[in-house]
Design an enzyme around this catalytic site. Structure first.
Site, short mmCIF file in Angstrom:
data_model
loop_
_atom_site.label_atom_id
_atom_site.label_comp_id
_atom_site.label_asym_id
_atom_site.label_seq_id
_atom_site.Cartn_x
_atom_site.Cartn_y
_atom_site.Cartn_z
CG ASP A 251 46.60 38.62 43.94
OD1 ASP A 251 47.08 39.60 44.54
OD2 ASP A 251 47.16 38.07 42.97
CE LYS B 85 48.25 44.14 40.86
NZ LYS B 85 48.84 43.34 41.92
CG MET C 144 43.16 39.19 32.79
SD MET C 144 44.62 40.02 33.46
CE MET C 144 45.92 39.36 32.40
#
Length: 491
Positions: A271, A293, A408
């Site tokens: 990642d 991502k 997030m």
């Protein structure tokens, strides 16, 4: 329209596999050979025992051997032998030896011994005097027949010892018996498995087993069982996928199992949030592909990542899917495992340190302190459509006795705080905001829930942000540990 990018190969074509070496690491076979050692002190005794442990016949020249040397000779050191010659060495003593060492009294003796050894064509080492050495000894990790020697080229011996201690934690004590068994099993395996792909599958499973299992009398039986399973399998070349948690960024927070997975990987799909320090621990020959991502930026499609894992595994590769934090917390590991299960690809998971635990350690607070919280909740502040999740248990999240950590939540922090106050959470509830936690450039700030609801914090970039809400974070402020930290997030 959302634009997806393709996974990228992170291994440049011109990478040099071997960087310049200060010294060539080699291993002498001394079994049954004569080694000459001049000196009878403590340092010489240690080298005598080391040489004898390699099977050498050690001839020790010392006119006045010290107690450590005499005690060593009295007890012996197998599998080699120790012989004390109670006189000073002469050049003739070195003739025909496989190796020569000297614990010299001064540079004059060191120079004479080195000259005599080189004239006889014998590799020479003068203990603790590299000027006169043809070779040097390193710090040793002994899992014989597996042997690791560490050299700092004389620059920092203490560093070499520290490296040795770290390697010793990675190599289980049972590794030696497994390696010994493998040495005697090779010829049998050639007869059992003429097919090279099946032998490769055997040795890959063997390596995993050697790190995970104990030694003892069952090793040979386990080798036979592994061989039987591979011979019975229709597709012995099938690969394997391991989902590995890379933690928040600090490579020292990796588990030993994670490091071993990285060291044995053929392919690493990692990642964007995985740090360079973590990738440095991976097997150098492994193919590395960035499949990150990131919110608001071009990202790899999950379908492409799944397809890559299946493809490489079907090609017989050992694949590591390296994910930031813990792979099973607010990632898409569930979809990846389901895809691999459907393709009948073996998969296992190595947990990692999730960012919330790094945050607690960084702040020095207990997230479940019994005076302030009876529960800990982890939620995502980012739904699949990019907005605030619509199905959260707001009443539970707003409980005054709950420590809440929002992953997030950079873009939805204001909306979440407003909703929590509306559900009854006190506006003065302490809040900590952490960006890039677990990294050298991490940032920390504290404020109240009311300030968060008023828009005091807004983050538009795609960096990882954690928002902690709860009375436990008041302890952080009371201890004034924010003082002296790197620049705080602007609020």
């Amino acid at each position: 329209m959302r634009v997806f990018r393709k996974p990228s190969d992170a291994t440049p074509a011109n990478v040099r596999h071997i960087a310049p070496l200060a010294k060539l690491p080699v291993f002498f076979d001394l079994a049954g050979k004569r080694a000459v050692l001049a000196g009878g002190g403590e340092a010489a005794a240690w080298k005598a025992e080391l040489l004898s442990a390699c099977g050498a016949h050690v001839e020790i020249h010392a006119g006045d051997a010290e107690p450590e040397m005499r005690a060593l000779i009295a007890r012996g050191a197998e599998p080699g032998t120790l012989t004390l010659v109670e006189r000073a060495w002469t050049p003739a003593d070195i003739e025909g030896a496989a190796i020569a060492l000297c614990d010299a009294e001064d540079d004059g003796e060191a120079a004479r011994f080195a000259q005599a050894a080189r004239a006889a064509g014998v590799p020479v080492n003068v203990i603790d005097n590299p000027t006169f050495c043809d070779f040097q000894f390193g710090s040793i990790v002994n899992r014989s027949p597996v042997i690791v020697s560490i050299s700092t080229d004389g620059a920092a011996p203490i560093l070499g010892q520290a490296i040795r201690r770290r390697i010793e934690t990675l190599l289980p004590a049972a590794l030696g018996p497994w390696a010994t068994a493998a040495k005697g099993y090779r010829s049998r395996l050639m007869d059992l498995m003429p097919d090279a792909s099946r032998r490769r599958a055997f040795w890959e499973r063997f390596a995993d087993k050697a790190f995970a299992a104990r030694g003892g009398e069952t090793v040979r039986a386990e080798l036979d069982a592994m061989a039987g399973n591979i011979l019975a399998a229709a597709t012995p070349h099938r690969g394997h996928v391991t989902l590995v948690g890379a933690g928040p960024g600090d490579a020292e927070l990796l588990t030993l199992k994670a490091v071993r997975a990285l060291q044995s990987a053929d392919v690493i799909l990692f990642d964007a949030l995985v740090s360079d320090e973590v990738l440095e621990l991976a097997r150098r020959e492994a193919k590395r592909m960035l499949v990150g991502k990131r919110g608001g930026k071009r990202s790899c499609r999950q379908e492409d990542i799944n397809a890559l894992m299946v493809k490489f595994a079907r090609d017989g590769k050992r694949v590591v899917r390296l994910k930031s934090g813990d792979p099973m917390v607010f990632g898409r590991a569930g979809e990846e495992v389901a895809e691999l299960d459907a393709a009948e690809i073996p998969v296992d998971v190595v947990p990692g340190v999730s960012a919330v635990f790094s945050l607690a350690a960084e702040l020095g607070v207990s997230l479940t302190h019994r005076d302030h919280a009876h529960s800990l909740r982890l939620v995502t502040g980012h739904a699949s459509d990019g907005g605030m999740p619509k199905d959260l248990d707001w009443r539970g999240l707003s409980d005054a006795q709950t420590t809440l950590v929002i992953y997030m939540g950079g873009r939805t922090a204001q909306s979440i705080a407003t909703r929590m106050i509306g559900e009854g959470r006190a506006p003065e509830t302490p809040v900590v905001i952490a960006a890039k936690i677990g990294r050298p450039d991490r940032q920390l700030s504290n404020l109240s829930l009311a300030q968060l609801a008023s828009g005091a914090f807004a983050r538009e970039d795609d960096g990882p942000v954690l928002i902690g809400v709860g009375e436990v974070f008041a302890m952080r402020k009371a201890m004034a540990l924010l003082d002296g930290l790197p620049e705080a997030i602007a609020v």
